[in-house]
Structures are given as C-alpha cells and as structure tokens.
Design a protein around this motif. Structure first.
Motif, PDB file in Angstrom:
ATOM      1  N   GLU A   2       0.829  -1.356   0.131  1.00 28.16           N
ATOM      2  CA  GLU A   2       0.079   0.120   0.011  1.00 28.16           C
ATOM      3  C   GLU A   2       0.895   1.263   0.038  1.00 28.16           C
ATOM      4  O   GLU A   2       1.829   1.194   0.681  1.00 28.16           O
ATOM      5  CB  GLU A   2      -0.986  -0.085   1.248  1.00 28.16           C
ATOM      6  N   TYR A   3       0.286   2.216  -0.573  1.00 25.80           N
ATOM      7  CA  TYR A   3       0.984   3.464  -0.373  1.00 25.80           C
ATOM      8  C   TYR A   3       0.539   4.229   0.951  1.00 25.80           C
ATOM      9  O   TYR A   3      -0.500   4.098   1.332  1.00 25.80           O
ATOM     10  CB  TYR A   3       0.430   4.599  -1.746  1.00 25.80           C
ATOM     11  N   VAL A   5       1.616   4.154   3.956  1.00 27.74           N
ATOM     12  CA  VAL A   5       1.423   3.296   5.145  1.00 27.74           C
ATOM     13  C   VAL A   5       2.732   3.018   5.685  1.00 27.74           C
ATOM     14  O   VAL A   5       3.669   2.709   5.174  1.00 27.74           O
ATOM     15  CB  VAL A   5       0.690   2.255   4.723  1.00 27.74           C
ATOM     16  N   LYS A 205       3.152   8.298  -2.519  1.00 30.51           N
ATOM     17  CA  LYS A 205       2.246   8.526  -3.379  1.00 30.51           C
ATOM     18  C   LYS A 205       2.060  10.186  -3.545  1.00 30.51           C
ATOM     19  O   LYS A 205       1.827  10.928  -4.375  1.00 30.51           O
ATOM     20  CB  LYS A 205       1.190   7.878  -3.543  1.00 30.51           C
TER      21      LYS A 205
END
Length: 227
Positions: A2-3, A5, A205
């Motif tokens: 995930e981005y 995190v 991101k």
C-alpha cells in the motif's frame, strides 16, 4: 504494498512505534519528478519511445540499473550497442545528452515538508539510485536536493537499492540510528530493502498524505488545514 502506510516488517519490526528522529528521502518521483519519456518526445514518436522504454525490447532499464551502480554513460551506451543494437544505443545517447529534460519539476509539497521537518529538529537525508554522470545535473537545477543534511547516491558508492548494504552505508555516513529513521520511496521493493536494514519505510504517493502520516506518528510539524 500500500501507499502512504508506515511499514515495519522484518528487522524493522523492532523499531515500530519508536519516535521518528530522521527521514531519508528517495529523489525521483518523491522530491523531483523523473520522466524519461519527456526527453524523447522532441525527436521520437510515441510508439518508438514506448518501445525504447520497454525493457524487454531495448534493455533500457537494465542499462539504467548498471549506470545507477557506477557504470559511466559511455560504458552504458557501448554495452547497449553490443547487446541491443545501434538504434537503441543511439536513443540512449540522446536520452543521456538531454537528461535535464527528464526532470520535470519539484513534487508538490516536498519543499515545504522538508523545511517543516528541519524546523522541528528532524534530520532530513537523501538516498537515491542515480548515475554519477547525471546527478550533478539534478543538483544544479533543483536546490531542494541541496537542502538535505546529506545524501548518498548509488552511482558514487557503487551500491544500489534495494540491497541492504546501501541502507547500512547511508546510516553510517549520516551518523544516525535505524531505530529512529524512516525511509520514503515510491517503489515497494526499496521499502522492503529498508526494512531489511531495520529502517521503517513508506511507499510514497502524495506529500500531503506523508505529512499526515508523520504527524500521526508523533512528528511535530504543521498539519494540513481543513475547511
């Protein structure tokens, strides 16, 4: 992965929850945008650019990795000429000669975030895979790179992410401890590499999301204001 995190797997798990004292930034697409296609469009049509940037066709990214690891530009072009032929080697030479056009601007929010971190007493550092022949161009055109406390660039040390040794080299050079460090990079494999060296990591991101994550983890910087 995930981005945006905070990841603390493997060796980094022991440092989960510890205060963040230092943030180590990748450069490309984290602090400044890098787009190799932007260099090529003045001379090559879109289809040819797409083929050039397809590693299975031209080997561009294989050569780029070798350049990042310390190979000179001339050696890279010669190797591509030998392995992939004149057309791709000539295009690589054009890319290298006009490399400055691949750097298309500062990532929004990055400059202020670095300034806010420094004002809060957080160490700010750089760790990037980058060719030694090309990095001076980025340094000249983007002073955001000069605002960091120090930098490790792969082409000079002949080590590359995501291998554990370059992270350990960076910690040693910066004089910081993995326990308080956080690494920010846009590529998942580089976050995995940081974790292997005990450094928590974030797949980047968005600068605003990164700011919120830092605040949520106890870093005292200004929050994003809401209506």
């Amino acid at each position: 992965m995930e981005y945006d995190v905070l990841m603390a797997d493997g060796e980094a798990a022991a440092n989960a929850g510890k205060p963040i004292t230092d943030v180590i930034f990748d450069f490309g697409n984290v602090l400044i945008y890098w787009d190799p296609a932007a260099v090529m469009t003045p001379r090559y049509d879109d289809e040819l650019v797409e083929r050039f940037l397809d590693n299975d066709i031209s080997g561009f990214y294989d050569i780029n990795n070798l350049l990042d690891g310390g190979m000179s530009n001339d050696e890279g072009v010669a190797l591509m000429r030998k392995t992939s032929g004149d057309q791709w080697a000539d295009m690589l030479q054009y890319y290298l000669d006009n490399f400055v056009d691949s750097l298309t601007g500062v990532v929004p929010g990055a400059r202020v975030l670095i300034n806010d971190l420094k004002a809060a007493g957080i160490g700010v550092w750089g760790l990037s895979n980058w060719q030694k022949d090309l990095f001076p161009i980025a340094l000249e055109h983007y002073d955001i790179l000069q605002t960091l406390n120090d930098r490790v660039v792969s082409g000079y040390v002949e080590l590359r992410k995501p291998h554990k040794d370059i992270y350990e080299h960076a910690l040693d050079r910066f004089g910081i401890n993995a326990a308080g460090a956080m690494f920010v990079d846009d590529k998942a494999m580089n976050i995995v590499g940081a974790n292997e060296a005990g450094i928590r990591g974030v797949r980047f991101k968005d600068s605003r999301a990164l700011r919120r994550l830092l605040i949520a983890n106890g870093v005292d910087i200004p929050a994003v204001l809401q209506a």
